[in-house]
Motif scaffolding. Structure first.
Motif, short mmCIF file in Angstrom:
data_model
loop_
_atom_site.label_atom_id
_atom_site.label_comp_id
_atom_site.label_asym_id
_atom_site.label_seq_id
_atom_site.Cartn_x
_atom_site.Cartn_y
_atom_site.Cartn_z
N ASN A 4 3.49 11.60 0.12
CA ASN A 4 2.70 10.87 -0.88
C ASN A 4 2.45 9.42 -0.37
N LEU A 5 1.09 9.20 -0.22
CA LEU A 5 0.62 7.90 0.25
C LEU A 5 1.50 6.48 0.00
N SER A 6 2.02 6.64 -1.55
CA SER A 6 2.78 5.44 -1.94
C SER A 6 4.06 5.39 -1.34
N ALA A 24 -3.68 6.65 7.88
CA ALA A 24 -2.88 6.98 9.07
C ALA A 24 -3.00 5.85 10.14
N GLN A 25 -4.11 5.49 10.54
CA GLN A 25 -4.22 4.34 11.58
C GLN A 25 -3.85 2.91 11.26
N PHE A 26 -3.65 2.65 9.69
CA PHE A 26 -2.91 1.60 9.42
C PHE A 26 -1.54 1.65 9.52
N VAL A 27 -0.86 2.89 9.36
CA VAL A 27 0.61 3.05 9.62
C VAL A 27 0.74 2.87 11.22
N LYS A 28 -0.04 3.42 12.05
CA LYS A 28 0.05 3.35 13.42
C LYS A 28 0.00 2.10 14.03
N ASP A 29 -1.00 1.29 13.64
CA ASP A 29 -0.99 -0.17 13.75
C ASP A 29 0.02 -1.01 13.40
N PHE A 30 0.75 -0.68 12.23
CA PHE A 30 1.91 -1.55 11.64
C PHE A 30 3.08 -1.17 12.65
N ILE A 31 3.01 0.13 13.11
CA ILE A 31 4.10 0.50 14.16
C ILE A 31 4.01 0.15 15.46
N ALA A 32 2.65 -0.06 15.96
CA ALA A 32 2.46 -0.72 17.31
C ALA A 32 2.65 -2.12 17.17
N PRO A 59 -2.39 -2.34 1.25
CA PRO A 59 -3.22 -1.05 0.45
C PRO A 59 -2.35 -1.15 -1.12
N LEU A 60 -3.12 -0.24 -1.71
CA LEU A 60 -2.68 -0.28 -3.22
C LEU A 60 -1.21 -0.01 -3.47
N TRP A 61 -0.71 0.91 -2.51
CA TRP A 61 0.65 1.39 -2.53
C TRP A 61 1.87 0.38 -2.28
N PHE A 62 1.19 -0.66 -1.50
CA PHE A 62 2.14 -1.80 -1.39
C PHE A 62 2.28 -2.54 -2.77
N HIS A 63 1.36 -2.68 -3.48
CA HIS A 63 1.47 -3.31 -4.86
C HIS A 63 1.98 -2.42 -5.75
N LEU A 64 1.69 -1.03 -5.44
CA LEU A 64 2.62 -0.21 -6.68
C LEU A 64 4.21 -0.23 -6.58
N GLN A 65 4.71 -0.57 -5.38
CA GLN A 65 6.28 -0.33 -5.17
C GLN A 65 6.56 -1.95 -5.75
N LEU A 66 5.74 -3.16 -5.43
CA LEU A 66 6.11 -4.20 -6.16
C LEU A 66 6.14 -4.38 -7.63
N ILE A 67 5.07 -3.66 -8.18
CA ILE A 67 4.99 -3.70 -9.60
C ILE A 67 6.12 -2.86 -10.26
N GLU A 107 12.26 -4.94 5.71
CA GLU A 107 11.07 -5.48 6.51
C GLU A 107 9.97 -4.38 6.84
N ILE A 108 10.36 -3.07 6.70
CA ILE A 108 9.23 -2.23 6.59
C ILE A 108 8.65 -1.89 5.52
N LYS A 109 9.55 -1.69 4.44
CA LYS A 109 9.08 -1.58 3.08
C LYS A 109 8.22 -2.54 2.72
N PHE A 110 8.19 -3.69 2.99
CA PHE A 110 7.29 -4.73 2.68
C PHE A 110 6.29 -5.21 3.72
N LEU A 111 6.33 -4.17 4.62
CA LEU A 111 5.17 -4.43 5.84
C LEU A 111 5.24 -5.71 6.43
N GLY A 112 6.33 -6.07 7.09
CA GLY A 112 6.55 -7.15 7.90
C GLY A 112 7.22 -8.48 7.19
#
Length: 476
Positions: free
Chosen positions: A66-68, A101-109, A442-450, A327-332
């Motif tokens: 699931n994307l979220s 998928a590219q967003f995730v790959k870029d974050f990992i890189a 992305p939206l799923w970042f905000h959904l987990q904060l909410i 640090e991963i869950k909140f994208l940095g």
């Protein structure tokens, strides 16, 4: 590489899939590979799961995400082998409609945390704890099936120990782990092979004797006492987590906040809760800001205080949350700092504000959607998918979700009308929390904060859906 086969498979079983990543041996040796491994990402998956197919005489293994939950899964597996990191980093994107998928790959890189001593320490301590526990079980009378199951777990852990002590912890696949171990550690592998032979010959007494010999040969301090409560016995970390194995209602959360603040007015912390069927363990989490070492400097006092405060609860402190590397869950780091400050300010507001939980959730949702230009429908669909996931039946597209929605709607019609009437009369101008600027997330970042923000108010996902649905109908 036969991408046509992959596209045909996706078109038949998962039409209109948002993102598809090919990984595994099929990339390098398609003619020799026994199967094809795919990771699929979609907002239409109600939960993350695995499934295998046979398509055109080829076995295809599918991981449905699931994307979220993508970054929650990455955060969960960071200390457990980084399997998903390797999938995204080395995998080939087959389809990526919205560039997720590219967003995730870029974050990992670019932003993924580097390996550090904490990961090795955790891996060793967890392995040692399990080896100690299982070995003690074998010293007691056990049924044959139980004995075999425990013994094979021990064999796997012995290999893990040798790998971890050599700073190797990425080999979570049993197949890859055994091959690597045989190649790099032939002497130790022969000892393990001998142990398996004895086990297969059903000689339990000899197996236990040989096991203790191998433990000694591998220099495993099995006689030392380890507790899973002390896996993370370090009070100098910047943030310390206290985990309680239950959920609290809002009034109980308010009392917890007041009691902790009565112990120290300066100590900053926040509270969030996780319902069943999520990536993190179900329960209540209290996250303390220990950057000034307040808890480290008063460790004994705080330990005694928590023992008294939670004397009737099952709790762990400091808790090593292996299911969430923040640090991963909140994208940095930057986003993590902003999120931590938001959660802390919010907890302080819960302490100082006398608003009802209904008024607070209305304020939070209205403030959030206006600040970040998020549609309330997206929040509603997020919780509807969570509720649908708890049934563990259909895991794709909307038919099952529509059934869940209809059942939920009929069951709550009367209460819904009452709640909408109450929410419409409420004042939304008394909420004093500054929401930070999160850039291009992305939206799923905000959904987990909410979800974290409203979790102290509402502990169950189905109740969150009820309130979000009422707010949605006010906005419609």
């Amino acid at each position: 590489m036969n991408q046509t086969l992959i596209h045909n498979f996706i078109n038949k079983h998962f039409p209109e899939m948002e993102s598809v990543i090919l990984f595994g041996s099929y990339i390098d040796n398609p003619s020799e590979a026994n199967d094809i491994d795919l990771l699929l990402m979609s907002k239409n998956f109600h939960y993350s799961s695995k499934e295998s197919f046979t398509f055109e005489n080829k076995k295809i293994n599918v991981i449905k995400v699931n994307l979220s939950e993508v970054f929650a899964i990455l955060a969960k597996h960071y200390q457990q082998g980084d399997f998903y990191k390797l999938v995204f980093a080395k995998g080939i994107i087959i389809t990526d409609k919205y560039k997720d998928a590219q967003f995730v790959k870029d974050f990992i890189a670019n932003s993924y945390p580097k390996d550090d001593a904490t990961i090795f320490k955790f891996s060793l301590n967890e392995c040692l704890f399990k080896l100690t526990e299982y070995t003690e079980l074998l010293n007691k009378p056990t049924y044959s099936i139980e004995y075999y199951l425990i013994s094979y777990k021990i064999v796997s852990l012995l290999i893990d120990w040798k790998l971890f002590t050599n700073k190797i912890y990425h080999l979570k696949s049993e197949k890859n782990k055994s091959r690597f171990f045989n190649l790099k550690f032939p002497t130790e592998n022969s000892k393990i092979t001998n142990l398996i032979t004895i086990l297969n010959n059903d000689n339990q007494e000899k197996f236990l004797k040989e096991l203790h010999f191998v433990i000694e040969e591998f220099n495993i301090p099995i006689q030392e006492k380890y507790s899973n409560d002390l896996i993370f016995d370090d009070y100098s970390q910047s943030y310390l987590i206290l985990y309680i194995e239950r959920l609290f209602d809002y009034n109980e959360i308010k009392q917890l906040i007041s009691k902790i603040k009565s112990q120290s007015k300066d100590l900053q912390f926040y509270i969030y809760q996780v319902d069943e069927e999520n990536q993190e363990k179900t329960g209540c989490y209290i996250v303390f800001d220990n950057s000034n070492l307040e808890i480290e400097n008063e460790k004994i006092n705080w330990i005694n205080y928590f023992q008294n405060l939670f004397q009737n609860q099952q709790y762990t402190f400091p808790y090593n949350n292996i299911f969430c590397y923040p640090e991963i869950k909140f994208l940095g780091k930057k986003n993590l700092q902003l999120a931590n400050q938001l959660f802390t300010d919010y907890t302080n507001e819960l302490h100082n504000n006398q608003l009802t939980k209904e008024n607070l959730i209305l304020n939070i949702i209205n403030t959030y959607i206006s600040k970040y230009n998020i549609n309330v429908d997206g929040i509603y669909n997020y919780y509807l998918a969570k509720l649908t996931a708890k049934t563990h039946t259909s895991n794709y597209l909307t038919p099952k979700q529509k059934i869940t929605e209809n059942i939920f709607s009929k069951a709550n019609t009367a209460n819904e009308k009452i709640m909408i009437g109450c929410l419409k009369k409420m004042d939304i101008s008394k909420f004093n929390v500054e929401f930070p600027i999160f850039n291009d997330l992305p939206l799923w970042f905000h959904l987990q904060l909410i979800d974290i923000l409203i979790s102290p108010l509402i502990k169950n996902d189905f109740e969150k859906l009820f309130y979000i649905n009422c707010i949605k109908k006010i906005h419609d």
